[in-house]
Design a protein around this motif. Structure first.
Motif, mmCIF file in Angstrom:
data_model
loop_
_atom_site.group_PDB
_atom_site.id
_atom_site.type_symbol
_atom_site.label_atom_id
_atom_site.label_comp_id
_atom_site.label_asym_id
_atom_site.label_seq_id
_atom_site.Cartn_x
_atom_site.Cartn_y
_atom_site.Cartn_z
ATOM 1 N N LEU A 22 3.643 50.919 -19.862
ATOM 2 C CA LEU A 22 2.453 51.635 -18.841
ATOM 3 C C LEU A 22 1.139 50.698 -18.708
ATOM 4 O O LEU A 22 0.691 50.598 -17.828
ATOM 5 C CB LEU A 22 1.973 53.004 -19.524
ATOM 6 N N GLU A 23 0.834 49.988 -19.970
ATOM 7 C CA GLU A 23 -0.020 49.112 -19.756
ATOM 8 C C GLU A 23 0.070 47.980 -18.863
ATOM 9 O O GLU A 23 -0.811 47.297 -18.176
ATOM 10 C CB GLU A 23 -0.634 48.541 -21.229
ATOM 11 N N ALA A 77 0.111 45.109 -13.104
ATOM 12 C CA ALA A 77 0.718 44.756 -11.888
ATOM 13 C C ALA A 77 0.246 45.709 -10.630
ATOM 14 O O ALA A 77 0.497 44.933 -9.572
ATOM 15 C CB ALA A 77 2.372 45.226 -12.177
ATOM 16 N N ILE A 78 -0.070 46.950 -10.804
ATOM 17 C CA ILE A 78 -0.444 47.605 -9.703
ATOM 18 C C ILE A 78 -1.960 47.193 -9.214
ATOM 19 O O ILE A 78 -2.108 47.073 -7.882
ATOM 20 C CB ILE A 78 -0.813 49.323 -10.266
ATOM 21 N N CYS A 86 1.359 60.859 -14.563
ATOM 22 C CA CYS A 86 0.568 60.185 -13.742
ATOM 23 C C CYS A 86 -0.515 59.274 -14.901
ATOM 24 O O CYS A 86 -1.708 60.008 -15.379
ATOM 25 C CB CYS A 86 -0.256 61.283 -13.096
ATOM 26 N N PRO A 87 -0.424 58.118 -14.981
ATOM 27 C CA PRO A 87 -1.580 57.260 -15.856
ATOM 28 C C PRO A 87 -2.603 57.065 -15.105
ATOM 29 O O PRO A 87 -2.557 56.770 -13.980
ATOM 30 C CB PRO A 87 -0.684 56.148 -16.410
ATOM 31 N N ALA A 140 -7.234 46.158 -15.623
ATOM 32 C CA ALA A 140 -6.813 47.932 -15.297
ATOM 33 C C ALA A 140 -6.623 48.588 -16.604
ATOM 34 O O ALA A 140 -5.740 48.449 -17.390
ATOM 35 C CB ALA A 140 -5.606 47.937 -14.628
ATOM 36 N N HIS A 141 -7.599 49.368 -17.304
ATOM 37 C CA HIS A 141 -7.719 49.940 -18.368
ATOM 38 C C HIS A 141 -6.983 51.228 -18.224
ATOM 39 O O HIS A 141 -7.256 52.194 -17.578
ATOM 40 C CB HIS A 141 -9.293 50.449 -18.860
#
Length: 476
Positions: A49-50, A55-56, A435-436, A445-446
């Motif tokens: 997820l991190e 990447a997003i 939904c992170p 991106a924290h």
């Protein structure tokens, strides 16, 4: 995903949750199933997820560059000429000219949303990223749930401990403003009014920390030549806002009289607004362009290899619904029909149920483009309904963009949920949407929290609903 049925029993009880919900206005008019257990992820899933957040963030910047180069007629590639004016034409379809001009203004170039939230569906072969939301609800809700569950023995350690979610939210929305103590307006539209209680709660918590943050209706903001001002009734005195966090959709501009005057103030540098009012950053079209063969070389240059590989693994194959007539012998880049490629998207309307394992949805800038509205799962509707949906989408394609996405079935999982009328949880089968929430600050991106929506197993399209359970996410 890990099933919570294998994790230790959470210390919170359903009765404590019910009492906490009843004691706040945050959830007025909202209902869902109770579950006292956070959704657990392990260290490997957390690391994934991190990495996905980074990447997003890179993807958003790449989309912004793609659009601007396309609109300006510039080459997409560094060492070889490759223009693609059709990309900007797709992004701009149905948008008013004044909004398109603002999206290309130098003042907002390079700016991406302060909140990044993907919709992730755990499937039998990994995650499927079905949507990217840059104006998401759930920020206050997730922070509230985190606070309820944190520091409770016997359960997963929730992401976003010690108020990290709201702290990083504030840091992200004020990142472009250099003043040490900025005034922030969380501006909510009437169309998004159901989310106002959680925005008011978030603003209140941030004020408790000494931050100057207030929630206000967007139509209550006072605009003049000096900038944007909070009404005196909100803050006790009329304050000029340095930053406006917009909780309103771009398609709703006609219901917001201040919309166009706000653009002028942004362009003059008198206020910062996030998410930026750039419609090309809010289109599902971007997911289809990521897979477009004509843009493969662009993505190879714009994204590092690790991020590109990660995004390719989670974004389902997606295509753009188009109406043009092809020359003889040509085929569309798209799904197959009875094993052969499509010559016309209209042919898709006659697809068998087996060939309809597809999602059809409007890309964005439309009242049906959020909250699972405007989404049709082909295999879940009668053939006539599917045919009419495809025909209507093609008829509307002169003013809207529609995409087709391969359906990836969410995995069947288990989680403790209280049956109706009971406060005693028991393992229930269901399907999950994760939904992170990522807040970009200085290129990072924290990951600051995540909301899990656990729906009954018979639901094909997963979203917030009264028979779902909403829980935070914790590390086991």
């Amino acid at each position: 995903m890990t099933s919570a049925s294998t994790s230790p029993t959470a210390a919170l009880t359903a009765g404590e949750l019910r009492a906490a919900f009843s004691a706040t206005e945050l959830f007025a008019g909202m209902e869902w199933r109770l579950s006292p257990a956070p959704w657990p992820v392990d260290a490997t899933q957390l690391a994934f997820l991190e990495q996905l957040g980074q990447a997003i963030l890179g993807f958003y910047h790449a989309v912004d560059t793609l659009y601007l180069r396309s609109a300006a007629g510039k080459s997409l590639l560094r060492n070889r000429v490759r223009t693609a004016p059709w990309v900007a034409e797709l992004y701009d379809r149905g948008k008013p000219d004044w909004l398109v001009r603002h999206a290309r203004h130098p003042r907002v170039q390079g700016r991406v949303p302060a909140v990044l939230r993907p919709d992730l569906l755990p499937t039998g072969s990994g995650f499927a990223l079905t949507e990217l939301d840059s104006v998401p609800g759930g920020i206050g809700l997730t922070a509230f749930l985190n606070a309820l569950h944190e520091h409770r023995a016997g359960g997963p350690k929730v992401l976003g401990q010690d108020g990290a979610m709201l702290d990083n939210f504030f840091r992200a929305i004020t990142r472009s403003h250099r003043q040490p103590d900025p005034v922030v307006a969380l501006a909510v539209s009437e169309e998004s009014a159901s989310y106002r209680p959680e925005m008011e709660w978030a603003a209140s918590r941030l004020r408790d920390q000494g931050r100057r943050v207030w929630c206000v209706s967007v139509n209550e903001l006072i605009l003049n030549d000096n900038g944007v001002h909070l009404p005196a009734a909100t803050a006790g005195t009329e304050l000029r806002a340095d930053v406006v966090y917009r909780f309103f959709e771009l398609f709703d501009h006609a219901a917001i009289p201040a919309f166009q005057p706000l653009l002028k103030l942004i362009e003059e540098g008198l206020v910062a607004v996030t998410p930026p009012l750039k419609p090309h950053l809010e289109e599902k079209l971007s997911l289809a362009l990521f897979h477009h063969p004509e843009l493969a070389e662009y993505w190879e240059e714009a994204l590092n290899r690790r991020h590109r590989k990660l995004l390719a693994s989670v974004i389902p194959p997606s295509w753009i619904l188009e109406t043009e007539t092809l020359p003889p012998g040509a085929f569309w880049n798209g799904p197959t029909l009875r094993g052969r490629p499509l010559r016309s998207w209209r042919e898709l309307g006659s697809a068998s149920q087996k060939d309809r394992e597809l999602i059809l949805k409007v890309s964005g800038f439309d009242a049906t483009a959020w909250g699972a509205r405007g989404v049709t799962y082909g295999a879940d509707v009668p053939g006539e309904v599917w045919r009419n949906t495809v025909d209507q989408a093609l008829a509307d394609s002169d003013s809207k963009v529609f995409i087709i996405q391969e359906f990836r079935k969410p995995a069947l999982l288990s989680h403790p949920v209280c049956p109706a009328g009971s406060d005693e949880p028991s393992p229930q089968p269901g399907r999950l949407r994760l939904c992170p929430y990522y807040f970009p600050v200085r290129g990072i991106a924290h990951l600051s929290g995540a909301l899990a929506t656990f729906c009954p197993s018979d639901k094909k399209i997963i979203h917030g609903m009264e028979d779902a359970a909403l829980v935070p996410v914790g590390l086991v």
